[in-house]
Design a protein around this motif. Structure first.
Motif, PDB file in Angstrom:
ATOM      1  N   LEU A  25      -9.583 -26.465  -1.614  1.00 18.34           N
ATOM      2  CA  LEU A  25      -7.864 -26.134  -1.080  1.00 18.34           C
ATOM      3  C   LEU A  25      -7.395 -25.439  -2.079  1.00 18.34           C
ATOM      4  O   LEU A  25      -6.126 -24.485  -1.397  1.00 18.34           O
ATOM      5  CB  LEU A  25      -7.461 -27.215  -0.595  1.00 18.34           C
ATOM      6  N   ALA A  26      -7.621 -26.275  -3.721  1.00 23.56           N
ATOM      7  CA  ALA A  26      -6.791 -25.906  -4.667  1.00 23.56           C
ATOM      8  C   ALA A  26      -6.212 -24.960  -4.830  1.00 23.56           C
ATOM      9  O   ALA A  26      -5.691 -23.379  -5.337  1.00 23.56           O
ATOM     10  CB  ALA A  26      -6.412 -26.633  -5.509  1.00 23.56           C
ATOM     11  N   THR A  27      -7.824 -24.282  -4.705  1.00 22.51           N
ATOM     12  CA  THR A  27      -7.906 -23.177  -5.224  1.00 22.51           C
ATOM     13  C   THR A  27      -7.563 -21.780  -4.464  1.00 22.51           C
ATOM     14  O   THR A  27      -6.993 -20.417  -4.632  1.00 22.51           O
ATOM     15  CB  THR A  27      -9.817 -22.287  -5.748  1.00 22.51           C
ATOM     16  N   LYS A  28      -7.091 -22.149  -3.118  1.00 22.05           N
ATOM     17  CA  LYS A  28      -6.705 -20.959  -1.716  1.00 22.05           C
ATOM     18  C   LYS A  28      -6.146 -19.670  -1.945  1.00 22.05           C
ATOM     19  O   LYS A  28      -5.833 -18.723  -1.917  1.00 22.05           O
ATOM     20  CB  LYS A  28      -6.492 -22.002  -0.879  1.00 22.05           C
ATOM     21  N   PRO A  29      -4.721 -20.814  -2.889  1.00 25.13           N
ATOM     22  CA  PRO A  29      -4.085 -19.510  -2.980  1.00 25.13           C
ATOM     23  C   PRO A  29      -3.977 -18.420  -3.128  1.00 25.13           C
ATOM     24  O   PRO A  29      -4.176 -17.453  -4.479  1.00 25.13           O
ATOM     25  CB  PRO A  29      -2.363 -20.533  -3.635  1.00 25.13           C
ATOM     26  N   GLY A 251     -27.456 -36.317  -3.924  1.00 28.87           N
ATOM     27  CA  GLY A 251     -26.342 -36.200  -4.902  1.00 28.87           C
ATOM     28  C   GLY A 251     -26.066 -34.852  -5.236  1.00 28.87           C
ATOM     29  O   GLY A 251     -24.618 -34.393  -5.166  1.00 28.87           O
ATOM     30  N   TRP A 252     -25.754 -33.777  -3.968  1.00 29.59           N
ATOM     31  CA  TRP A 252     -25.390 -32.878  -3.996  1.00 29.59           C
ATOM     32  C   TRP A 252     -24.216 -32.297  -3.321  1.00 29.59           C
ATOM     33  O   TRP A 252     -24.133 -33.334  -2.482  1.00 29.59           O
ATOM     34  CB  TRP A 252     -26.130 -31.564  -3.329  1.00 29.59           C
ATOM     35  N   THR A 253     -23.473 -31.893  -3.908  1.00 34.58           N
ATOM     36  CA  THR A 253     -21.836 -31.217  -3.763  1.00 34.58           C
ATOM     37  C   THR A 253     -21.054 -30.074  -3.589  1.00 34.58           C
ATOM     38  O   THR A 253     -21.752 -29.621  -4.839  1.00 34.58           O
ATOM     39  CB  THR A 253     -20.817 -32.531  -3.407  1.00 34.58           C
ATOM     40  N   TYR A 254     -21.211 -29.447  -2.870  1.00 31.80           N
ATOM     41  CA  TYR A 254     -20.463 -27.873  -3.825  1.00 31.80           C
ATOM     42  C   TYR A 254     -19.440 -27.802  -4.429  1.00 31.80           C
ATOM     43  O   TYR A 254     -19.899 -27.225  -5.192  1.00 31.80           O
ATOM     44  CB  TYR A 254     -19.249 -27.427  -2.230  1.00 31.80           C
ATOM     45  N   ASP A 255     -18.520 -28.424  -4.607  1.00 36.85           N
ATOM     46  CA  ASP A 255     -17.539 -28.659  -6.315  1.00 36.85           C
ATOM     47  C   ASP A 255     -18.566 -29.146  -7.073  1.00 36.85           C
ATOM     48  O   ASP A 255     -18.421 -28.511  -8.380  1.00 36.85           O
ATOM     49  CB  ASP A 255     -16.093 -29.628  -5.685  1.00 36.85           C
ATOM     50  N   ARG A 256     -19.667 -30.313  -7.349  1.00 38.84           N
ATOM     51  CA  ARG A 256     -20.527 -31.100  -8.090  1.00 38.84           C
ATOM     52  C   ARG A 256     -21.468 -29.795  -8.528  1.00 38.84           C
ATOM     53  O   ARG A 256     -21.747 -29.144  -9.591  1.00 38.84           O
ATOM     54  CB  ARG A 256     -21.682 -31.611  -7.872  1.00 38.84           C
ATOM     55  N   HIS A 281     -17.901 -18.110 -13.930  1.00 37.22           N
ATOM     56  CA  HIS A 281     -18.963 -18.293 -12.514  1.00 37.22           C
ATOM     57  C   HIS A 281     -18.679 -20.115 -12.359  1.00 37.22           C
ATOM     58  O   HIS A 281     -18.091 -19.347 -10.904  1.00 37.22           O
ATOM     59  CB  HIS A 281     -20.826 -18.182 -13.091  1.00 37.22           C
ATOM     60  N   HIS A 282     -17.751 -20.671 -12.678  1.00 34.09           N
ATOM     61  CA  HIS A 282     -17.866 -21.835 -12.407  1.00 34.09           C
ATOM     62  C   HIS A 282     -16.675 -22.202 -11.529  1.00 34.09           C
ATOM     63  O   HIS A 282     -16.938 -22.563 -10.109  1.00 34.09           O
ATOM     64  CB  HIS A 282     -17.403 -22.738 -13.247  1.00 34.09           C
ATOM     65  N   ILE A 283     -15.491 -21.665 -11.507  1.00 35.34           N
ATOM     66  CA  ILE A 283     -15.025 -20.753 -10.303  1.00 35.34           C
ATOM     67  C   ILE A 283     -14.859 -20.458  -9.188  1.00 35.34           C
ATOM     68  O   ILE A 283     -14.603 -20.105  -8.517  1.00 35.34           O
ATOM     69  CB  ILE A 283     -13.572 -20.306 -11.456  1.00 35.34           C
ATOM     70  N   HIS A 284     -16.102 -18.461  -9.520  1.00 34.41           N
ATOM     71  CA  HIS A 284     -16.698 -18.265  -8.618  1.00 34.41           C
ATOM     72  C   HIS A 284     -17.492 -18.869  -7.208  1.00 34.41           C
ATOM     73  O   HIS A 284     -17.366 -18.996  -6.406  1.00 34.41           O
ATOM     74  CB  HIS A 284     -17.383 -16.861  -9.483  1.00 34.41           C
ATOM     75  N   ASN A 287     -14.873 -21.283  -5.042  1.00 26.56           N
ATOM     76  CA  ASN A 287     -15.041 -19.985  -4.278  1.00 26.56           C
ATOM     77  C   ASN A 287     -14.773 -18.652  -4.034  1.00 26.56           C
ATOM     78  O   ASN A 287     -14.009 -17.881  -5.035  1.00 26.56           O
ATOM     79  CB  ASN A 287     -13.278 -20.215  -4.080  1.00 26.56           C
ATOM     80  N   ALA A 288     -16.014 -18.274  -3.723  1.00 30.62           N
ATOM     81  CA  ALA A 288     -16.340 -16.520  -3.916  1.00 30.62           C
ATOM     82  C   ALA A 288     -15.153 -15.867  -2.701  1.00 30.62           C
ATOM     83  O   ALA A 288     -15.740 -14.653  -3.033  1.00 30.62           O
ATOM     84  CB  ALA A 288     -17.702 -17.050  -3.146  1.00 30.62           C
ATOM     85  N   ARG A 289     -14.037 -15.837  -2.518  1.00 27.22           N
ATOM     86  CA  ARG A 289     -13.462 -15.603  -2.217  1.00 27.22           C
ATOM     87  C   ARG A 289     -12.217 -15.266  -2.999  1.00 27.22           C
ATOM     88  O   ARG A 289     -11.252 -14.296  -3.006  1.00 27.22           O
ATOM     89  CB  ARG A 289     -12.893 -16.164  -0.492  1.00 27.22           C
ATOM     90  N   ILE A 290     -11.742 -15.746  -4.149  1.00 25.55           N
ATOM     91  CA  ILE A 290     -11.095 -15.454  -4.868  1.00 25.55           C
ATOM     92  C   ILE A 290     -11.369 -14.233  -5.741  1.00 25.55           C
ATOM     93  O   ILE A 290     -13.180 -13.966  -6.217  1.00 25.55           O
ATOM     94  CB  ILE A 290     -11.180 -16.655  -5.950  1.00 25.55           C
ATOM     95  N   PRO A 291     -10.477 -12.809  -5.892  1.00 25.46           N
ATOM     96  CA  PRO A 291     -11.453 -11.795  -6.129  1.00 25.46           C
ATOM     97  C   PRO A 291     -11.346 -11.351  -7.903  1.00 25.46           C
ATOM     98  O   PRO A 291     -10.806 -12.567  -8.559  1.00 25.46           O
ATOM     99  CB  PRO A 291      -9.684 -10.726  -6.025  1.00 25.46           C
TER     100      PRO A 291
END
Length: 343
Positions: A25-29, A251-256, A281-284, A287-291
């Protein structure tokens, strides 16, 4: 939140220990497309690519033609990453013109939209899972599984991860993996893969017939070889590096998966430009919607992004990444076949 505080400020100044949905959510802006900016990057890169292609055919000296050929390959790589962003709907998500433009580019780049979206979306949803991550990515075996597998299965696994397979990604990953195989497996679903092969062969025939073998080599073969080799390695190394983590279902989570199984590849400004910031790539993956042009902003703004797992394009770092073959469940590390992790 105060009257003078923006939504972005609120997210950016939040807790530095965010994880899970709160971190996403913090990446949404930042996941906001600027239509004018996106079109500028698309059209300017396409224009430079067209000029470089023209240079391979029309430059007055062979050295200029070779330089144009190399530049064509690098610009093809950049436009491919921009295409990748558009396929994620990170840029120009509502533009039918962009959709058609990128559909054509996908055909020309041997990465048709139907297979790219199907395989790459699967990759994002299953990144770092020991089981199921092979679709749209390089396969992963545990050391135990590899040692028990038939010889033919071990050979195929090592072939798919071999440095020469990556180097010749033009043939192995793109022409075969992204076009021929998907069409043979599901012809109705991936008919555009067949179109891509036909168009590629048609361009080759026209170049050879009207301009000669040298033009074919400089205008098509070398550029595709360069773009495919670099692109294949970047994709490999950003999920196969010393310190990468893989998980079973529990052990899998999306953010990890984003932060521990996707690297930050440090590059100089020139290579970062030609690769359209794919190194973040870690940021992509978070949230793959970040340009692509906003990814550096996220690294600066969110404290959680500033301690990623890092690799580079230095020869020794490339050697370390390419040496990793299997996941050792006891060490919880990717290791070479001799059991070392190259760290």
């Amino acid at each position: 939140m105060t009257d003078g505080q923006t939504t972005a400020d609120f997210f950016i100044r939040g807790s530095v220990s965010r994880s899970g949905p709160e971190l996403v959510l913090a990446t949404k802006p930042f996941a906001v497309d600027s239509t004018a900016r996106s079109w500028w990057y698309v059209l300017s890169t396409a224009g430079l690519l067209a000029a470089a292609v023209a240079g391979t055919l029309l430059a007055p000296h062979v050295l200029l033609k070779v330089a144009s050929s190399v530049l064509t390959g690098l610009l093809l790589l950049r436009l491919f990453v921009i295409y990748h962003d558009q396929q994620h709907h990170a840029i120009l998500p509502k533009s039918k013109a962009a959709e058609w433009f990128m559909w054509v580019f996908g055909i020309l780049s041997l990465s048709p939209s139907s297979i790219w979206r199907a395989s790459h979306n699967h990759h994002h949803n299953h990144n770092s899972k020991i089981k199921g991550s092979h679709i749209g990515s390089f396969p992963i075996m545990t050391r135990e599984h590899f040692e028990k597998a038939p010889k033919s299965a071990r050979w195929l696994y090592l072939f798919m991860r071999h440095p020469l397979t990556i180097l010749f990604g033009y043939l192995t990953i793109f022409l075969h993996g992204m076009c021929l195989r998907p069409f043979v497996m599901k012809p109705r679903e991936h008919w555009d893969c067949f179109i891509s092969v036909l168009v590629h062969a048609g361009i080759a025939g026209c170049l050879i017939g009207f301009a000669g073998w040298q033009a074919w080599l400089l205008t098509q073969i070398i550029p595709h070889f360069i773009a495919s080799a670099i692109g294949s390695y970047l994709f490999y190394a950003q999920h196969n590096f010393p310190g990468v983590a893989f998980y079973d279902k529990s052990g899998w989570t999306y953010d990890r998966a984003a932060l521990e199984s996707s690297s930050y590849m440090k590059m100089g400004p020139v290579m970062a430009w030609f690769s359209a910031n794919i190194g973040y790539h870690h940021i992509h993956h978070l949230n793959a919607r970040i340009p692509f042009y906003r990814l550096p902003e996220v690294l600066e703004a969110l404290p959680e992004m500033r301690n990623p797992k890092v690799t580079t394009l230095k020869p020794f770092d490339m050697y370390r990444c390419l040496s990793l073959k299997v996941w050792d469940t006891k060490q919880q590390r990717m290791v070479a076949l001799d059991g070392t992790d190259r760290e």
